[in-house]
Scaffold this active site. Structure first.
Site, PDB file in Angstrom:
ATOM      1  N   SER A   1       0.792  -1.239   0.000  1.00 53.64           N
ATOM      2  CA  SER A   1       0.000   0.000   0.000  1.00 53.64           C
ATOM      3  C   SER A   1       0.822   1.286   0.000  1.00 53.64           C
ATOM      4  O   SER A   1       0.256   2.359  -0.225  1.00 53.64           O
ATOM      5  CB  SER A   1      -0.932   0.031   1.200  1.00 53.64           C
ATOM      6  OG  SER A   1      -2.090  -0.684   0.891  1.00 53.64           O
TER       7      SER A   1
ATOM      8  N   LYS B   1       0.368   3.257  -3.000  1.00 53.05           N
ATOM      9  CA  LYS B   1      -0.839   4.081  -3.205  1.00 53.05           C
ATOM     10  C   LYS B   1      -0.495   5.572  -3.164  1.00 53.05           C
ATOM     11  O   LYS B   1      -1.241   6.397  -3.680  1.00 53.05           O
ATOM     12  CB  LYS B   1      -1.899   3.735  -2.151  1.00 53.05           C
ATOM     13  CG  LYS B   1      -2.464   2.323  -2.356  1.00 53.05           C
ATOM     14  CD  LYS B   1      -3.389   1.893  -1.240  1.00 53.05           C
ATOM     15  CE  LYS B   1      -3.833   0.444  -1.473  1.00 53.05           C
ATOM     16  NZ  LYS B   1      -4.516  -0.140  -0.310  1.00 53.05           N
TER      17      LYS B   1
ATOM     18  N   TYR C   1      -4.489  -2.568 -10.137  1.00 51.85           N
ATOM     19  CA  TYR C   1      -4.287  -2.371  -8.691  1.00 51.85           C
ATOM     20  C   TYR C   1      -3.291  -3.400  -8.128  1.00 51.85           C
ATOM     21  O   TYR C   1      -2.396  -3.053  -7.351  1.00 51.85           O
ATOM     22  CB  TYR C   1      -5.645  -2.475  -7.984  1.00 51.85           C
ATOM     23  CG  TYR C   1      -5.555  -2.511  -6.478  1.00 51.85           C
ATOM     24  CD1 TYR C   1      -5.363  -1.349  -5.740  1.00 51.85           C
ATOM     25  CD2 TYR C   1      -5.645  -3.722  -5.781  1.00 51.85           C
ATOM     26  CE1 TYR C   1      -5.273  -1.379  -4.348  1.00 51.85           C
ATOM     27  CE2 TYR C   1      -5.563  -3.762  -4.396  1.00 51.85           C
ATOM     28  CZ  TYR C   1      -5.372  -2.598  -3.686  1.00 51.85           C
ATOM     29  OH  TYR C   1      -5.278  -2.634  -2.319  1.00 51.85           O
TER      30      TYR C   1
ATOM     31  N   TYR D   1      -3.919   2.887   7.945  1.00 51.51           N
ATOM     32  CA  TYR D   1      -5.138   2.111   8.137  1.00 51.51           C
ATOM     33  C   TYR D   1      -5.935   2.725   9.277  1.00 51.51           C
ATOM     34  O   TYR D   1      -6.066   3.939   9.356  1.00 51.51           O
ATOM     35  CB  TYR D   1      -4.809   0.621   8.400  1.00 51.51           C
ATOM     36  CG  TYR D   1      -3.810   0.058   7.422  1.00 51.51           C
ATOM     37  CD1 TYR D   1      -4.105   0.026   6.064  1.00 51.51           C
ATOM     38  CD2 TYR D   1      -2.579  -0.419   7.839  1.00 51.51           C
ATOM     39  CE1 TYR D   1      -3.191  -0.482   5.143  1.00 51.51           C
ATOM     40  CE2 TYR D   1      -1.659  -0.931   6.924  1.00 51.51           C
ATOM     41  CZ  TYR D   1      -1.974  -0.953   5.585  1.00 51.51           C
ATOM     42  OH  TYR D   1      -1.073  -1.448   4.691  1.00 51.51           O
TER      43      TYR D   1
ATOM     44  N   VAL E   1       1.293  -3.683   3.904  1.00 51.71           N
ATOM     45  CA  VAL E   1       1.262  -4.972   4.603  1.00 51.71           C
ATOM     46  C   VAL E   1       2.505  -5.833   4.334  1.00 51.71           C
ATOM     47  O   VAL E   1       2.647  -6.907   4.915  1.00 51.71           O
ATOM     48  CB  VAL E   1      -0.032  -5.780   4.305  1.00 51.71           C
ATOM     49  CG1 VAL E   1      -1.260  -5.085   4.841  1.00 51.71           C
ATOM     50  CG2 VAL E   1      -0.163  -6.105   2.827  1.00 51.71           C
TER      51      VAL E   1
HETATM   52  N1  GLU Z   1      -2.466  -5.479  -1.908  1.00 48.98           N
HETATM   53  C1  GLU Z   1      -2.947  -5.372  -0.567  1.00 48.98           C
HETATM   54  C2  GLU Z   1      -4.442  -5.563  -0.531  1.00 48.98           C
HETATM   55  O1  GLU Z   1      -5.117  -5.054  -1.361  1.00 48.98           O
HETATM   56  C3  GLU Z   1      -2.558  -4.030  -0.059  1.00 48.98           C
HETATM   57  C4  GLU Z   1      -2.771  -3.956   1.388  1.00 48.98           C
HETATM   58  C5  GLU Z   1      -1.916  -2.966   2.068  1.00 48.98           C
HETATM   59  O2  GLU Z   1      -0.689  -2.926   1.982  1.00 48.98           O
HETATM   60  O3  GLU Z   1      -2.559  -2.171   2.756  1.00 48.98           O
HETATM   61  O4  GLU Z   1      -4.984  -6.215   0.312  1.00 48.98           O
END
Ligand code: GLU
Length: 304
Positions: A63, A66, A188, A240, A258
């Site tokens: 993430s 992102k 994604y 998060y 994650v």
């Molecule tokens: N590819 C992970 C998912 O979509 C990203 C999660 C993350 O790093 O927050 O669950």
């Protein structure tokens, strides 16, 4: 201040936090990572660089990427992307379906999965060759032409991507996804599979500590005002359902993934990254959070 010594002290002081959390095994490929991996990298804008441990080893940034997709979307379309995605902390898990449905398909922010899917949809509509354009953007920002996707992670995540598929379908049902669900999920999962090392991450994020300008070049990725917004979103939504805790204990804008990575910036000063794969129940690296808390405490360098 002897920053190398601070990193060494922190390494010793956080060693006991190994084996206290869980590796993100819901993406099978991530479970293969050695749980005692640990690295820190600290880049100052003025040029000095300190690092320790596995800072040169690439890992799945998940993430954290992102931040790159959001930067690209803000750079291409500006404020209007915020008609389709909000700017508030979610107060729920990063992959929650309930809030998205209740709030009629407008994700709370661009860093929860639903929000990131909307950003990928925006980019997909806007770009001729979306995956290549994304890679080109990250390579330019990092000054490193061999940053790449990890196809094994893409495949692994696709094989277990039930929740993300549900989120994309829910967005589509609320008419907040213009392209095909499969196309956006594929884009994604590629985004999340990008691999970088701590050294590469802290170097790359220096641009966000530098008002959107890549240090040492004339390249302006975002305007000063857009960079302010990006950093504000990292501060309020980057961890998060634990962004408040991160602000409280560390006091820097940042983003976690994650894969166990965290990167944070201090505008006009530095960027720091840490990697330790074991996560707490919120999805943040346990040793990574403690490392950054100790760093801002010892160095007295926090934005608050
Ligand atoms: N590819 C992970 C998912 O979509 C990203 C999660 C993350 O790093 O927050 O669950």
């Amino acid at each position: 201040m002897n920053y190398q010594k601070i990193l060494e002290e922190i390494t010793t002081q956080t060693n006991h936090l190994q084996e206290k959390g869980k590796i993100a095994s819901y993406i099978p490929e991530l479970a293969k990572v050695s749980r005692d991996s640990f690295g820190i990298s600290l880049h100052f804008l003025r040029g000095d660089h300190y690092w320790i441990g596995d800072a040169d080893k690439r890992f799945s940034i998940q993430s954290i990427a992102k931040v790159f997709s959001l930067s690209m979307a803000i750079g291409l379309l500006g404020e209007k992307i915020f008609q389709r995605v909000g700017v508030e902390p979610s107060g729920t898990a990063f992959n929650s379906l309930l809030q998205l449905d209740y709030e009629r398909g407008i994700p709370r922010n661009p860093f929860i999965n639903a929000g990131a899917l909307v950003i990928m949809d925006i980019l997909f509509s806007e770009l001729k060759h979306p995956k290549q354009a994304l890679l080109d953007f990250v390579r330019k920002l990092s000054g490193n032409s061999d940053i790449d996707f990890n196809q094994a992670v893409v495949t692994s995540e696709k094989s277990q991507g039930f929740r993300n598929t549900a989120l994309a379908n829910l967005l589509k049902s609320h008419r907040n996804l213009n392209n095909e669900v499969e196309e956006i999920l594929d884009f994604y999962f590629h985004l999340c599979s990008i691999e970088m090392s701590c050294n590469e991450l802290s170097h790359t994020f220096l641009g966000f500590a530098n008002h959107g300008k890549i240090p040492g070049s004339d390249e302006q990725i975002l305007s000063t005002s857009q960079t302010k917004r990006l950093n504000a979103l990292m501060q309020t939504c980057g961890f998060y359902d634990e962004a408040g805790e991160f602000s409280f204990t560390v006091g820097l804008p940042g983003k976690s993934g994650v894969g166990g990575g965290i990167v944070a910036v201090y505008p006009e000063k530095f960027s720091i990254s840490v990697w330790s794969p074991e996560l707490n129940e919120k999805g943040n690296s346990i040793r990574g959070m403690k490392t950054l808390e100790l760093f801002t405490t010892k160095s007295k360098l926090s934005v608050f």
